[in-house]
Design a protein around this motif. Sequence first.
Motif, PDB file in Angstrom:
ATOM      1  N   ASP A  16      94.870 -16.560  25.474  1.00 28.90           N
ATOM      2  CA  ASP A  16      96.237 -16.112  25.737  1.00 28.90           C
ATOM      3  C   ASP A  16      96.252 -14.654  26.200  1.00 28.90           C
ATOM      4  O   ASP A  16      97.012 -14.287  27.094  1.00 28.90           O
ATOM      5  CB  ASP A  16      97.124 -16.296  24.504  1.00 28.90           C
ATOM      6  CG  ASP A  16      97.407 -17.763  24.199  1.00 28.90           C
ATOM      7  OD1 ASP A  16      97.322 -18.602  25.130  1.00 28.90           O
ATOM      8  OD2 ASP A  16      97.697 -18.075  23.037  1.00 28.90           O
ATOM      9  N   TRP A  19      95.256 -14.436  29.926  1.00 27.60           N
ATOM     10  CA  TRP A  19      96.349 -14.722  30.874  1.00 27.60           C
ATOM     11  C   TRP A  19      97.276 -13.522  30.993  1.00 27.60           C
ATOM     12  O   TRP A  19      97.723 -13.182  32.090  1.00 27.60           O
ATOM     13  CB  TRP A  19      97.133 -15.963  30.438  1.00 27.60           C
ATOM     14  CG  TRP A  19      96.312 -17.206  30.324  1.00 27.60           C
ATOM     15  CD1 TRP A  19      96.228 -18.026  29.237  1.00 27.60           C
ATOM     16  CD2 TRP A  19      95.460 -17.787  31.322  1.00 27.60           C
ATOM     17  NE1 TRP A  19      95.373 -19.060  29.498  1.00 27.60           N
ATOM     18  CE2 TRP A  19      94.887 -18.950  30.767  1.00 27.60           C
ATOM     19  CE3 TRP A  19      95.110 -17.436  32.624  1.00 27.60           C
ATOM     20  CZ2 TRP A  19      93.999 -19.761  31.474  1.00 27.60           C
ATOM     21  CZ3 TRP A  19      94.221 -18.233  33.328  1.00 27.60           C
ATOM     22  CH2 TRP A  19      93.679 -19.379  32.760  1.00 27.60           C
ATOM     23  N   TYR A  32     102.727 -12.760  36.033  1.00 23.36           N
ATOM     24  CA  TYR A  32     102.165 -14.103  35.892  1.00 23.36           C
ATOM     25  C   TYR A  32     101.052 -14.300  36.909  1.00 23.36           C
ATOM     26  O   TYR A  32     101.194 -13.942  38.082  1.00 23.36           O
ATOM     27  CB  TYR A  32     103.274 -15.143  36.124  1.00 23.36           C
ATOM     28  CG  TYR A  32     102.768 -16.563  36.161  1.00 23.36           C
ATOM     29  CD1 TYR A  32     102.601 -17.284  34.985  1.00 23.36           C
ATOM     30  CD2 TYR A  32     102.460 -17.182  37.370  1.00 23.36           C
ATOM     31  CE1 TYR A  32     102.136 -18.587  35.010  1.00 23.36           C
ATOM     32  CE2 TYR A  32     101.995 -18.489  37.406  1.00 23.36           C
ATOM     33  CZ  TYR A  32     101.831 -19.186  36.228  1.00 23.36           C
ATOM     34  OH  TYR A  32     101.367 -20.467  36.259  1.00 23.36           O
ATOM     35  N   GLY A  34      98.978 -17.419  36.170  1.00 23.29           N
ATOM     36  CA  GLY A  34      98.448 -18.620  35.538  1.00 23.29           C
ATOM     37  C   GLY A  34      98.454 -18.512  34.030  1.00 23.29           C
ATOM     38  O   GLY A  34      98.356 -17.421  33.476  1.00 23.29           O
ATOM     39  N   THR A  35      98.587 -19.680  33.394  1.00 30.54           N
ATOM     40  CA  THR A  35      98.480 -19.751  31.933  1.00 30.54           C
ATOM     41  C   THR A  35      97.627 -20.945  31.512  1.00 30.54           C
ATOM     42  O   THR A  35      97.603 -21.309  30.344  1.00 30.54           O
ATOM     43  CB  THR A  35      99.869 -19.854  31.265  1.00 30.54           C
ATOM     44  OG1 THR A  35     100.567 -20.961  31.822  1.00 30.54           O
ATOM     45  CG2 THR A  35     100.675 -18.573  31.443  1.00 30.54           C
ATOM     46  N   ASN A  36      96.955 -21.537  32.470  1.00 24.72           N
ATOM     47  CA  ASN A  36      95.969 -22.588  32.209  1.00 24.72           C
ATOM     48  C   ASN A  36      95.054 -22.642  33.427  1.00 24.72           C
ATOM     49  O   ASN A  36      95.337 -22.006  34.454  1.00 24.72           O
ATOM     50  CB  ASN A  36      96.640 -23.941  31.904  1.00 24.72           C
ATOM     51  CG  ASN A  36      97.466 -24.447  33.051  1.00 24.72           C
ATOM     52  OD1 ASN A  36      96.974 -24.638  34.162  1.00 24.72           O
ATOM     53  ND2 ASN A  36      98.752 -24.671  32.799  1.00 24.72           N
ATOM     54  N   PHE A  40      95.889 -21.244  37.186  1.00 26.20           N
ATOM     55  CA  PHE A  40      95.048 -20.136  37.624  1.00 26.20           C
ATOM     56  C   PHE A  40      94.423 -20.455  38.982  1.00 26.20           C
ATOM     57  O   PHE A  40      94.432 -19.628  39.900  1.00 26.20           O
ATOM     58  CB  PHE A  40      94.003 -19.866  36.553  1.00 26.20           C
ATOM     59  CG  PHE A  40      92.984 -18.827  36.887  1.00 26.20           C
ATOM     60  CD1 PHE A  40      93.336 -17.633  37.508  1.00 26.20           C
ATOM     61  CD2 PHE A  40      91.654 -19.008  36.539  1.00 26.20           C
ATOM     62  CE1 PHE A  40      92.380 -16.666  37.791  1.00 26.20           C
ATOM     63  CE2 PHE A  40      90.708 -18.051  36.810  1.00 26.20           C
ATOM     64  CZ  PHE A  40      91.063 -16.879  37.437  1.00 26.20           C
TER      65      PHE A  40
END
Length: 128
Positions: A16, A19, A32, A34-36, A40
Motif C-alpha cells: 500500500d 502505491w 494515482y 495504480g493500486t494493483n 499499474f
Amino acid sequence: MTVTYVIDGAEVTGLDAFWRVLGAAVNGPGGYFGTNLDAFADCLRGGYGTPDDGDFAFLWRDHRRSREALGHAATVHTLERRLARAHPTNRAALQARLADARAGRGPTDFDDLVAVFEREAPGALALA
C-alpha cells in the motif's frame, strides 16, 4: 528530454505504501499511478501522468529496503487477500504460490513490481 520519477525506497514499507509513493512520484502528493498490478501496468502504458511520447524513467532509490519490505512476508499477505476474492479457476495456482511464499520461496511482491516495469516499460527502471 527524459522525465525521471524517483521512488524513495525508504518510504516503501509495504505494498500500500508503494502505491502511495509511486503515485506521489508521478502525479504529486495524493496522486494515482495504480493500486494493483493490472492498474499499474495500464498506467505504465501511458495517459496517467507520464509523458505522451513515452520518454520517462524511474529511479528506485534505496530499493534494497523496499525489497525487504515487499518480501515473502508481505507477499503472503497480498496472496491471502487475492485468494479471498479469486475466481475458483485461479484458486489452485494462488494456493500453490501462497504455500511457496509461506516457505520463503518464489517471487515476492517486489519481484512482481519489477516484472511489470520490465514488461510494460522495458529499460525504464533503474535500481539504486
